[in-house]
Write a protein that holds these residues in place. Structure first.
Motif, short mmCIF file in Angstrom:
data_model
loop_
_atom_site.label_atom_id
_atom_site.label_comp_id
_atom_site.label_asym_id
_atom_site.label_seq_id
_atom_site.Cartn_x
_atom_site.Cartn_y
_atom_site.Cartn_z
N CYS A 29 34.51 -55.16 15.41
CA CYS A 29 33.48 -54.37 16.10
C CYS A 29 32.74 -53.46 15.13
O CYS A 29 32.35 -52.34 15.49
CB CYS A 29 34.11 -53.57 17.23
SG CYS A 29 34.80 -54.61 18.54
N ASP A 30 32.57 -53.91 13.90
CA ASP A 30 31.74 -53.19 12.94
C ASP A 30 30.94 -54.20 12.15
O ASP A 30 31.33 -55.37 12.01
CB ASP A 30 32.59 -52.33 12.01
CG ASP A 30 33.50 -53.16 11.13
OD1 ASP A 30 33.29 -53.16 9.91
OD2 ASP A 30 34.40 -53.85 11.67
N LEU A 50 36.61 -64.66 16.82
CA LEU A 50 36.41 -63.22 17.04
C LEU A 50 37.20 -62.78 18.27
O LEU A 50 37.00 -63.31 19.36
CB LEU A 50 34.93 -62.91 17.21
CG LEU A 50 34.00 -63.46 16.11
CD1 LEU A 50 32.56 -63.07 16.39
CD2 LEU A 50 34.45 -62.99 14.73
N VAL A 51 38.09 -61.82 18.10
CA VAL A 51 38.98 -61.39 19.17
C VAL A 51 38.73 -59.91 19.45
O VAL A 51 39.05 -59.04 18.62
CB VAL A 51 40.46 -61.61 18.81
CG1 VAL A 51 41.35 -61.27 19.99
CG2 VAL A 51 40.70 -63.04 18.34
N GLY A 52 38.14 -59.62 20.60
CA GLY A 52 37.85 -58.23 20.93
C GLY A 52 36.91 -58.15 22.12
O GLY A 52 36.62 -59.16 22.77
N PRO A 53 36.40 -56.95 22.43
CA PRO A 53 35.50 -56.78 23.57
C PRO A 53 34.20 -57.56 23.34
O PRO A 53 33.44 -57.25 22.43
CB PRO A 53 35.24 -55.27 23.59
CG PRO A 53 36.32 -54.66 22.74
CD PRO A 53 36.68 -55.68 21.73
N ARG A 54 33.96 -58.55 24.16
CA ARG A 54 32.83 -59.45 23.97
C ARG A 54 31.50 -58.68 23.90
O ARG A 54 30.68 -58.91 23.00
CB ARG A 54 32.78 -60.48 25.10
CG ARG A 54 31.71 -61.54 24.94
CD ARG A 54 31.68 -62.47 26.15
NE ARG A 54 32.97 -63.14 26.32
CZ ARG A 54 33.29 -64.28 25.72
NH1 ARG A 54 32.43 -64.87 24.91
NH2 ARG A 54 34.48 -64.82 25.94
N GLY A 101 39.99 -56.25 11.66
CA GLY A 101 38.64 -55.79 11.89
C GLY A 101 38.60 -54.27 11.90
O GLY A 101 39.26 -53.61 11.08
N SER A 102 37.88 -53.69 12.86
CA SER A 102 37.71 -52.23 12.91
C SER A 102 38.78 -51.60 13.80
O SER A 102 38.48 -50.95 14.81
CB SER A 102 36.32 -51.88 13.43
OG SER A 102 36.09 -52.48 14.69
N LEU A 103 40.02 -51.81 13.44
CA LEU A 103 41.14 -51.15 14.11
C LEU A 103 42.06 -50.61 13.03
O LEU A 103 41.99 -51.03 11.87
CB LEU A 103 41.87 -52.09 15.06
CG LEU A 103 42.81 -53.17 14.48
CD1 LEU A 103 43.58 -53.84 15.60
CD2 LEU A 103 42.10 -54.20 13.65
N ARG A 283 37.37 -50.55 5.33
CA ARG A 283 35.95 -50.36 5.65
C ARG A 283 35.12 -50.16 4.39
O ARG A 283 33.93 -50.44 4.36
CB ARG A 283 35.78 -49.14 6.57
CG ARG A 283 36.15 -49.42 8.02
CD ARG A 283 35.89 -48.21 8.86
NE ARG A 283 36.70 -47.07 8.42
CZ ARG A 283 37.62 -46.49 9.17
NH1 ARG A 283 37.85 -46.92 10.38
NH2 ARG A 283 38.32 -45.48 8.72
N ALA A 284 35.76 -49.67 3.30
CA ALA A 284 35.04 -49.42 2.06
C ALA A 284 34.89 -50.68 1.21
O ALA A 284 34.19 -50.65 0.20
CB ALA A 284 35.75 -48.33 1.26
#
Length: 313
Positions: A29-30, A50-54, A101-103, A283-284
């Motif tokens: 989600c980023d 991709l696994v997460g909030p659609r 991902g972004s977790l 993230r960096a």
């Protein structure tokens, strides 16, 4: 890609010749994660799931002008559910690798190590950086700088074996493992020197296999032939180590970040010891580093399917 990153280019180029590795990306989600997924898929390194909030994934992709329409999306309401769902996809045989991902790392790893539903094996789970250091002749594996905070001697046995297996997956001509400490002599007052000596004896007794071990070694005489010569250390590892095993997470984190920020090195990250390789990015991280991490995971996955395959470093 910068001219200095010859090791990463070789990894990526070779991995691109293989069938893409189906990879469950937990909570992408980023924009950075989605950009890396698209580029890794374009190069044929991975086949992203991709696994997460659609809706959130679609919103981030739209805002960053990233086309993810060709990738399957497995809807999960939040990051914790995304981690659990990604692990379930491995159990189902749909995915052969995981990617963060972004977790938070802890969220993903909690799902991985869950006793009833996770991806544990008989091995201790550990992290390896595969570092591309400008001016250094060989890539360096550094372990463990991200998962095991204060590893026991038994933990270190698994950490070393995981790193050796990675060296073989990457096709190192020989895995030369330096067990690092602050000095190159055994000192009863410095526990890491005693553990280094014990790990070397474990290798002599066949408890650790597939590599040449030496330790304790200080960093300078592990990677510099000149420093090893000055200290009169004569071994197949001293001065030419390609696997560096640090005493604890703090030492590993400091070493890896020093190389990154002072020497311009890139650090591809991979978690081993689970049923599948886990791409643990930050993230960096640059797109280059994320692609190299995907390439490393693809080669580890290949090695598990076909043990004879590897890429020369």
């Amino acid at each position: 890609m910068a001219a200095s990153h010859t090791h990463y280019r070789r990894l990526i180029d070779f991995a691109a010749t293989l069938p893409p590795t189906p990879t469950a990306i937990a909570h992408p989600c980023d924009a950075g994660t989605l950009e890396a997924a698209v580029e890794a898929a374009r190069l044929g390194l991975i086949a992203p799931i991709l696994v997460g909030p659609r809706d959130k994934i679609a919103s981030v992709a739209s805002a960053a002008d990233i086309d993810v329409g060709q990738f399957p999306i497995v809807d999960a309401p939040h990051s914790h559910a995304a981690a659990e769902t990604a692990v379930r996809l491995v159990h189902e045989g749909t995915a052969q690798a995981l990617m963060k991902g972004s977790l938070h790392t802890d969220e993903l790893m909690s799902a991985v190590v869950a006793r009833a539903t996770g991806l544990r094996t008989e091995r201790r789970i550990s992290h390896c950086f595969v570092m591309d250091v400008p001016g250094h002749a060989d890539p360096l594996i550094i372990t463990d700088a991200a998962v095991n905070i204060l590893p026991t001697l038994e933990d270190k046995m698994h950490i070393v074996q995981n790193a050796i297996d990675l060296a073989h997956a990457l096709g190192f001509p020989a895995a030369r493992v330096a067990i690092l400490s602050a000095m190159e002599t055994v000192n009863p007052k410095v526990p890491s020197t005693i553990e280094a000596a014990a790990l070397c004896k474990m290798a002599d007794r066949g408890q650790i296999v597939g590599a040449i071990l030496d330790g304790p070694l200080a960093l300078d005489n592990a990677i510099s032939l000149e420093a090893a010569s000055v200290k009169k250390i004569n071994s197949p590892v001293a001065g030419q180590a390609n696997v560096l095993v640090v005493p604890d997470l703090e030492a590993g984190n400091l070493l890896a970040k020093s190389l990154s920020f002072l020497a311009g090195a890139d650090a591809a990250g991979i978690v081993l010891g689970a049923r599948v390789p886990i791409i643990l990015t930050s993230r960096a991280d640059s797109v280059m580093t994320r692609l190299a991490s995907c390439a490393v995971a693809a080669l580890v996955a290949l090695r598990r399917r076909e043990p004879g395959n590897a890429i020369a470093s």
